[in-house]
Design a protein around this motif. Structure first.
Motif, mmCIF file in Angstrom:
data_model
loop_
_atom_site.group_PDB
_atom_site.id
_atom_site.type_symbol
_atom_site.label_atom_id
_atom_site.label_comp_id
_atom_site.label_asym_id
_atom_site.label_seq_id
_atom_site.Cartn_x
_atom_site.Cartn_y
_atom_site.Cartn_z
ATOM 1 N N PHE A 1 9.662 5.462 -4.451
ATOM 2 C CA PHE A 1 8.526 6.258 -3.916
ATOM 3 C C PHE A 1 8.822 7.707 -3.456
ATOM 4 C CE2 PHE A 1 6.700 8.616 0.000
ATOM 5 C CZ PHE A 1 5.434 8.119 -0.336
ATOM 6 N N LYS A 2 7.940 8.607 -4.204
ATOM 7 C CA LYS A 2 8.026 10.015 -3.971
ATOM 8 C C LYS A 2 7.012 10.538 -3.206
ATOM 9 C CE LYS A 2 8.055 11.593 -8.155
ATOM 10 N NZ LYS A 2 8.087 12.003 -9.486
ATOM 11 N N PRO A 3 7.200 11.563 -2.107
ATOM 12 C CA PRO A 3 6.070 12.064 -1.576
ATOM 13 C C PRO A 3 4.730 12.955 -2.612
ATOM 14 C CG PRO A 3 7.821 13.253 -1.111
ATOM 15 C CD PRO A 3 8.200 12.223 -1.781
ATOM 16 N N ASP A 4 3.529 12.721 -2.061
ATOM 17 C CA ASP A 4 2.623 13.807 -2.699
ATOM 18 C C ASP A 4 2.440 13.444 -4.382
ATOM 19 O OD1 ASP A 4 1.884 15.042 -0.737
ATOM 20 O OD2 ASP A 4 3.394 16.623 -0.663
ATOM 21 N N MET A 5 2.413 12.250 -4.438
ATOM 22 C CA MET A 5 2.042 11.927 -6.017
ATOM 23 C C MET A 5 0.624 11.939 -6.382
ATOM 24 S SD MET A 5 4.538 8.519 -6.747
ATOM 25 C CE MET A 5 4.468 7.878 -5.043
ATOM 26 N N GLU A 6 0.328 12.477 -7.520
ATOM 27 C CA GLU A 6 -1.121 12.328 -7.885
ATOM 28 C C GLU A 6 -1.515 10.947 -8.433
ATOM 29 O OE1 GLU A 6 -3.079 15.011 -7.980
ATOM 30 O OE2 GLU A 6 -1.396 16.283 -7.580
ATOM 31 N N PRO A 7 -2.809 10.605 -8.298
ATOM 32 C CA PRO A 7 -3.272 9.431 -8.595
ATOM 33 C C PRO A 7 -2.751 8.399 -9.756
ATOM 34 C CG PRO A 7 -5.288 10.710 -7.884
ATOM 35 C CD PRO A 7 -3.947 11.727 -8.179
ATOM 36 N N GLU A 8 -2.384 9.047 -10.826
ATOM 37 C CA GLU A 8 -2.022 8.682 -12.089
ATOM 38 C C GLU A 8 -0.566 8.061 -11.740
ATOM 39 O OE1 GLU A 8 -3.147 6.226 -14.874
ATOM 40 O OE2 GLU A 8 -4.601 7.741 -13.976
ATOM 41 N N GLU A 9 0.228 9.087 -11.404
ATOM 42 C CA GLU A 9 1.405 8.614 -11.106
ATOM 43 C C GLU A 9 1.845 7.552 -9.860
ATOM 44 O OE1 GLU A 9 5.903 10.969 -9.907
ATOM 45 O OE2 GLU A 9 3.885 11.958 -9.855
ATOM 46 N N LEU A 10 0.989 7.817 -8.875
ATOM 47 C CA LEU A 10 0.979 6.611 -7.968
ATOM 48 C C LEU A 10 0.544 5.312 -8.586
ATOM 49 C CD1 LEU A 10 1.138 5.993 -4.781
ATOM 50 C CD2 LEU A 10 -1.542 6.755 -4.785
ATOM 51 N N PHE A 11 -0.434 5.413 -9.423
ATOM 52 C CA PHE A 11 -0.912 3.990 -9.921
ATOM 53 C C PHE A 11 0.567 3.267 -10.670
ATOM 54 C CE2 PHE A 11 -1.773 1.993 -13.873
ATOM 55 C CZ PHE A 11 -2.047 0.726 -13.485
ATOM 56 N N GLU A 12 1.237 4.406 -11.588
ATOM 57 C CA GLU A 12 2.302 3.675 -12.157
ATOM 58 C C GLU A 12 3.534 3.346 -11.377
ATOM 59 O OE1 GLU A 12 3.365 2.724 -15.739
ATOM 60 O OE2 GLU A 12 1.537 4.237 -15.689
ATOM 61 N N ALA B 1 0.915 -1.248 -0.069
ATOM 62 C CA ALA B 1 -0.019 -0.093 0.023
ATOM 63 C C ALA B 1 0.916 1.341 -0.061
ATOM 64 C CB ALA B 1 -0.790 0.137 1.311
ATOM 65 N N MET B 2 0.396 2.164 -0.705
ATOM 66 C CA MET B 2 1.228 3.482 -0.924
ATOM 67 C C MET B 2 0.623 4.676 -0.980
ATOM 68 S SD MET B 2 4.234 3.891 -3.835
ATOM 69 C CE MET B 2 5.330 2.409 -3.574
ATOM 70 N N VAL B 3 0.996 5.898 -0.231
ATOM 71 C CA VAL B 3 0.331 6.937 0.091
ATOM 72 C C VAL B 3 0.628 7.966 -1.185
ATOM 73 C CG1 VAL B 3 0.417 8.908 1.513
ATOM 74 C CG2 VAL B 3 0.096 6.747 2.383
ATOM 75 N N GLY B 4 -0.505 8.818 -1.582
ATOM 76 C CA GLY B 4 0.012 9.947 -2.675
ATOM 77 C C GLY B 4 -0.792 11.309 -2.024
ATOM 78 N N LYS B 5 -1.278 11.952 -2.902
ATOM 79 C CA LYS B 5 -1.528 13.383 -2.206
ATOM 80 C C LYS B 5 -3.141 13.179 -2.286
ATOM 81 C CE LYS B 5 -1.265 18.236 -3.301
ATOM 82 N NZ LYS B 5 -1.018 19.373 -4.303
#
Length: 204
Positions: free
Chosen positions: A153-164, A13-17
């Motif tokens: 991992f990078k902090p505050d990713m948008e949903p599409e980048e988080l999916f990738e 599981a991973m966190v985005g913005k």
């Protein structure tokens, strides 16, 4: 072979913005023999809380059924859905009740809390919680998942980048673990929508 490795699994599981993603592999095996290639490890509790259960598949399904039962009771009594933090405490208590003969599964919980703040946590088979602000992993591929997530991992990713990011981390990690793999299952959850995608991976 440990009982936790009997069926094989990979969960992350991973966190985005203001969003989160939770992903799993799709293999269900008995040791080195593959039985099914469309196995579900991630379950929806409600629109903003999801749980992934790695470990022994029979115990994972039992735990999920008990959690659904308890969550429905909560909804009837409180007339609202559970916050992710509350749900994590419920899972922890459920597992700790059985500490002398535990359920052989390690849950990964992800949800959106107050003001759509993402919450992720994992725990061991007797409910000891491990909270994180970036990502959590579980299953037989957890070691390679740690490495891949740490690198990508990078902090505050948008949903599409988080999916990738979560998809690449999952697919590259399960290739290094012979007990998990056979494609992936990814949920990306934002305050307004839930996106579910099936990944194709190496089929061996």
């Amino acid at each position: 072979m440990s009982i936790f490795e009997y069926n094989g699994s990979a969960l992350v599981a991973m966190v985005g913005k203001n969003c989160f993603a939770i992903a799993s592999d799709r293999r269900f095996g008995v040791q080195l023999q593959t039985i099914a290639t469309d196995f579900q490890r991630i379950y929806k509790i409600h629109d903003k809380v999801f749980i992934g259960l790695s470990g022994l598949a029979t115990d994972a399904q039992t735990v999920y059924q008990r959690l659904v039962f308890r969550h429905k009771l909560y909804q009837l009594r409180e007339e609202r859905d559970m916050k992710p933090e509350t749900f994590a405490s419920l899972v922890s208590a459920l597992l700790y009740e059985k500490r002398f003969g535990p359920y052989f599964c390690q849950p990964v919980i992800a949800g959106l809390g107050d003001e759509d703040k993402p919450f992720i946590c994992t725990m061991d088979s007797i409910g000891a919680k491990e909270l994180a602000k970036d990502f959590v992993v579980a299953g037989t591929a957890s070691e390679s998942l740690y490495g891949a997530c740490e690198a990508m991992f990078k902090p505050d990713m948008e949903p599409e980048e988080l999916f990738e990011t979560i998809s690449q981390a999952l697919l590259s990690s399960v290739d290094r673990d012979c007990l998990s793999g056979w494609g992936g299952h990814v949920y990306v959850v934002t305050p307004t929508e839930v996106t579910e995608r099936i990944l194709k991976g190496r089929m061996d």
